[in-house]
Design a protein around this motif. Sequence first.
Motif, mmCIF file in Angstrom:
data_model
loop_
_atom_site.group_PDB
_atom_site.id
_atom_site.type_symbol
_atom_site.label_atom_id
_atom_site.label_comp_id
_atom_site.label_asym_id
_atom_site.label_seq_id
_atom_site.Cartn_x
_atom_site.Cartn_y
_atom_site.Cartn_z
ATOM 1 N N GLY A 33 2.047 10.585 -0.306
ATOM 2 C CA GLY A 33 1.856 10.022 -1.634
ATOM 3 C C GLY A 33 3.075 9.247 -2.079
ATOM 4 N N LEU A 34 2.864 8.329 -3.013
ATOM 5 C CA LEU A 34 3.943 7.494 -3.519
ATOM 6 C C LEU A 34 3.782 7.311 -5.018
ATOM 7 N N VAL A 35 4.891 7.388 -5.740
ATOM 8 C CA VAL A 35 4.887 7.192 -7.180
ATOM 9 C C VAL A 35 6.013 6.236 -7.529
ATOM 10 N N LEU B 167 4.238 -2.785 -4.598
ATOM 11 C CA LEU B 167 4.076 -2.501 -3.174
ATOM 12 C C LEU B 167 3.780 -1.024 -2.949
ATOM 13 N N THR B 168 4.369 -0.156 -3.754
ATOM 14 C CA THR B 168 4.123 1.282 -3.602
ATOM 15 C C THR B 168 2.655 1.631 -3.829
ATOM 16 N N ASP B 169 1.972 0.923 -4.748
ATOM 17 C CA ASP B 169 0.553 1.184 -4.982
ATOM 18 C C ASP B 169 -0.275 0.857 -3.742
ATOM 19 N N ALA B 170 0.075 -0.242 -3.073
ATOM 20 C CA ALA B 170 -0.646 -0.617 -1.852
ATOM 21 C C ALA B 170 -0.344 0.367 -0.722
ATOM 22 N N LYS C 167 8.815 4.998 -9.756
ATOM 23 C CA LYS C 167 9.768 5.362 -10.811
ATOM 24 C C LYS C 167 9.258 6.489 -11.712
ATOM 25 N N PRO C 168 9.020 7.664 -11.138
ATOM 26 C CA PRO C 168 8.539 8.775 -11.951
ATOM 27 C C PRO C 168 9.666 9.442 -12.734
ATOM 28 N N GLU C 169 9.327 10.121 -13.808
ATOM 29 C CA GLU C 169 10.294 10.984 -14.466
ATOM 30 C C GLU C 169 10.591 12.172 -13.542
ATOM 31 N N ALA C 170 11.755 12.764 -13.696
ATOM 32 C CA ALA C 170 12.179 13.837 -12.794
ATOM 33 C C ALA C 170 11.158 14.971 -12.737
ATOM 34 N N ALA C 171 10.561 15.292 -13.885
ATOM 35 C CA ALA C 171 9.604 16.405 -13.920
ATOM 36 C C ALA C 171 8.321 16.082 -13.172
ATOM 37 N N ASP C 172 8.028 14.801 -13.011
ATOM 38 C CA ASP C 172 6.785 14.393 -12.355
ATOM 39 C C ASP C 172 6.988 13.965 -10.904
ATOM 40 N N ALA C 173 8.217 13.941 -10.447
ATOM 41 C CA ALA C 173 8.500 13.449 -9.098
ATOM 42 C C ALA C 173 8.059 14.473 -8.044
ATOM 43 N N PRO C 174 7.356 14.034 -7.014
ATOM 44 C CA PRO C 174 6.913 14.965 -5.974
ATOM 45 C C PRO C 174 8.028 15.414 -5.038
ATOM 46 N N SER C 175 9.169 14.752 -5.059
ATOM 47 C CA SER C 175 10.303 15.118 -4.205
ATOM 48 C C SER C 175 11.535 14.396 -4.735
ATOM 49 N N ASN C 176 12.645 14.573 -4.050
ATOM 50 C CA ASN C 176 13.860 13.807 -4.355
ATOM 51 C C ASN C 176 14.060 12.672 -3.355
ATOM 52 N N TYR C 177 13.021 12.357 -2.586
ATOM 53 C CA TYR C 177 13.118 11.274 -1.612
ATOM 54 C C TYR C 177 12.805 9.945 -2.277
ATOM 55 N N ALA C 178 13.830 9.109 -2.423
ATOM 56 C CA ALA C 178 13.687 7.793 -3.037
ATOM 57 C C ALA C 178 13.440 6.745 -1.963
ATOM 58 N N ILE C 179 12.594 5.786 -2.292
ATOM 59 C CA ILE C 179 12.355 4.663 -1.395
ATOM 60 C C ILE C 179 13.478 3.658 -1.581
ATOM 61 N N ILE C 180 14.164 3.323 -0.499
ATOM 62 C CA ILE C 180 15.183 2.277 -0.563
ATOM 63 C C ILE C 180 14.639 1.034 0.128
ATOM 64 N N GLY C 181 15.387 -0.070 0.029
ATOM 65 C CA GLY C 181 14.802 -1.372 0.292
ATOM 66 C C GLY C 181 14.599 -1.805 1.719
ATOM 67 N N ARG C 182 13.997 -0.961 2.548
ATOM 68 C CA ARG C 182 13.626 -1.342 3.899
ATOM 69 C C ARG C 182 12.225 -0.816 4.201
#
Length: 300
Positions: A192-194, A235-238, A196-211
């Motif tokens: 799954g991908l979200v 792009l995250t929605d796709a 810019k979620p708020e911290a309480a709604d984030a499924p993990s601490n794994y952030a997508i970086i630009g690659r």
Amino acid sequence: MTESHPRISKAVIPAAGLGTRFLPATKATPKEMLPVVDKPAIQYVVEEAASAGLDDVLMITGRNKRPLEDHFDRNYELESALQKKGDAARLAKVQESSDLATMHYVRQGDPKGLGHAVLCAAPHVGDEPFAVLLGDDLIDPRDPLLQRMIEVQEQHGGSVIALMEVAPEQIHMYGCAAVETTDEGDVVKVTGLVEKPEAADAPSNYAIIGRYVLDPHIFGILRRTEPGRGGEIQLTDALQQLADDEKVGGPVHGVVFKGRRYDTGDRGDYLRAIVRLACEREDLGPDFRTWLRSYVAEEM
């Protein structure tokens, strides 16, 4: 037997942003041309693509971005002047940018988000997997992230995104991935991908970086993707749709990056990136580190 997948040879670099966080410097100069020590930020990104074997680079540009094209073109007048002076060292630096890769350019037109910028690459990319590199993230060449992502894509197919673990209070600044572990320590399966979620709604601490390394099925999905967060085509929605249905474009995997990354996306991190890179340069580092220690000691 490992399934064979098409070899990746093309890189797409979105560079149509206005750079409003760096005004007034970016009023007439593209933010991608701001120097990081003595090279524009965008050159580091093209060098990374070329080092990974991607010698066909498409840059997605917009208005007032002509200096990007000029930088990667030949400058015969300057080269001739340097030759006449016998300045071989500077001549080599000037020619380096024009010899990195075969460069192509297309204008995005309306700034409708990263997803739309990637979609602009469809005619050039065709039916091949391809890489996307964002210019705000500079990856240290000693930590070959993109090569590793290409290896994972060739092994598993589908798409691969770069992930980095960040503090919970920072996750709202990034796209965030829900993941499952795999047998490989640095590879996760993305479920799954979200954006810019708020911290309480984030499924993990794994952030997508630009690659990203993307399956070409992403183009069809982007054409049907409605504007999301910020009124932009995300792009995250796709990618979420690819993760939901592996039959269309294969799975989505993530490579967890723990190397050196220089964030030039805001002014503070841009300055820190310059200091870190300057300190590590053989030609600049010794004197610069000595001055920096003295300056810090005086200020403290």
